[in-house]
Write a protein that holds these residues in place. Structure first.
Motif, PDB file in Angstrom:
ATOM      1  N   GLN A  39      83.415  23.029 -57.802  1.00 11.28           N
ATOM      2  CA  GLN A  39      83.702  23.443 -59.172  1.00 11.28           C
ATOM      3  C   GLN A  39      82.439  24.019 -59.793  1.00 11.28           C
ATOM      4  O   GLN A  39      81.413  23.344 -59.885  1.00 11.28           O
ATOM      5  CB  GLN A  39      84.209  22.260 -60.009  1.00 11.28           C
ATOM      6  CG  GLN A  39      84.709  22.666 -61.374  1.00 11.28           C
ATOM      7  CD  GLN A  39      85.507  21.560 -62.043  1.00 11.28           C
ATOM      8  OE1 GLN A  39      85.434  20.386 -61.672  1.00 11.28           O
ATOM      9  NE2 GLN A  39      86.298  21.934 -63.041  1.00 11.28           N
ATOM     10  N   GLU A  44      87.842  26.356 -62.584  1.00 11.95           N
ATOM     11  CA  GLU A  44      88.645  25.252 -62.086  1.00 11.95           C
ATOM     12  C   GLU A  44      88.113  24.778 -60.731  1.00 11.95           C
ATOM     13  O   GLU A  44      87.463  25.526 -60.008  1.00 11.95           O
ATOM     14  CB  GLU A  44      90.103  25.693 -61.948  1.00 11.95           C
ATOM     15  CG  GLU A  44      90.782  25.991 -63.269  1.00 11.95           C
ATOM     16  CD  GLU A  44      92.272  26.249 -63.094  1.00 11.95           C
ATOM     17  OE1 GLU A  44      92.964  26.365 -64.113  1.00 11.95           O
ATOM     18  OE2 GLU A  44      92.723  26.333 -61.940  1.00 11.95           O
ATOM     19  N   ARG A  45      88.444  23.537 -60.407  1.00 13.28           N
ATOM     20  CA  ARG A  45      88.071  23.005 -59.103  1.00 13.28           C
ATOM     21  C   ARG A  45      88.850  23.762 -58.030  1.00 13.28           C
ATOM     22  O   ARG A  45      90.064  23.944 -58.145  1.00 13.28           O
ATOM     23  CB  ARG A  45      88.384  21.513 -59.045  1.00 13.28           C
ATOM     24  CG  ARG A  45      87.861  20.811 -57.826  1.00 13.28           C
ATOM     25  CD  ARG A  45      87.932  19.308 -57.989  1.00 13.28           C
ATOM     26  NE  ARG A  45      87.118  18.840 -59.117  1.00 13.28           N
ATOM     27  CZ  ARG A  45      86.839  17.561 -59.349  1.00 13.28           C
ATOM     28  NH1 ARG A  45      87.294  16.639 -58.526  1.00 13.28           N
ATOM     29  NH2 ARG A  45      86.113  17.212 -60.378  1.00 13.28           N
TER      30      ARG A  45
END
Length: 125
Positions: A39, A44-45
């Protein structure tokens, strides 16, 4: 319960290499599929790589295919992510994760049950 601890992050120049390790504790850790996610700030991850419990199946994000290699040693309860030819866009916090479900190797973060605290990887240009 499974506890995960990542290590090996740091600062490297573009084109360099780093090796991340994830130490898993818990009686059943070796029976879980394992994954690496990352991330970056404001993003976003995202999925990086995952490996089946046996090590026989591995999956990679297109962005790292051919540069990163995931492996595991069930005797030592460790998972490793070898990262070569690093690029500035690889800069992120990298997380190790464990998936207790049986079946396919998953690539979505919400399909994983246990997470490490993360390790910072910074690639300078």
């Amino acid at each position: 319960q499974v506890q995960l601890v990542e290590s090996g992050g740091g600062l490297v120049q573009a084109g360099g290499s780093l090796r991340l390790s994830c130490a898993a504790s818990g009686r059943t850790a070796s029976s879980y599929a394992m994954g690496w996610f990352r991330q970056a700030p404001g993003k976003e991850r995202e999925f990086v790589a995952a490996i089946s419990w046996s090590g026989g199946s591995a999956h990679y994000a297109d962005s790292v295919k051919g540069r990163f290699t995931i492996s595991r040693d069930n005797a030592k309860n460790t998972v490793t992510l070898q990262m070569n030819s690093l690029k500035p866009e690889d800069t992120a916090v990298y997380y190790c994760a464990a998936d207790s479900s049986v079946g396919l190797v998953h690539t979505r973060w919400y399909q994983y049950d246990y997470w490490g605290q993360g390790t910072q990887v910074t690639v300078s240009s």
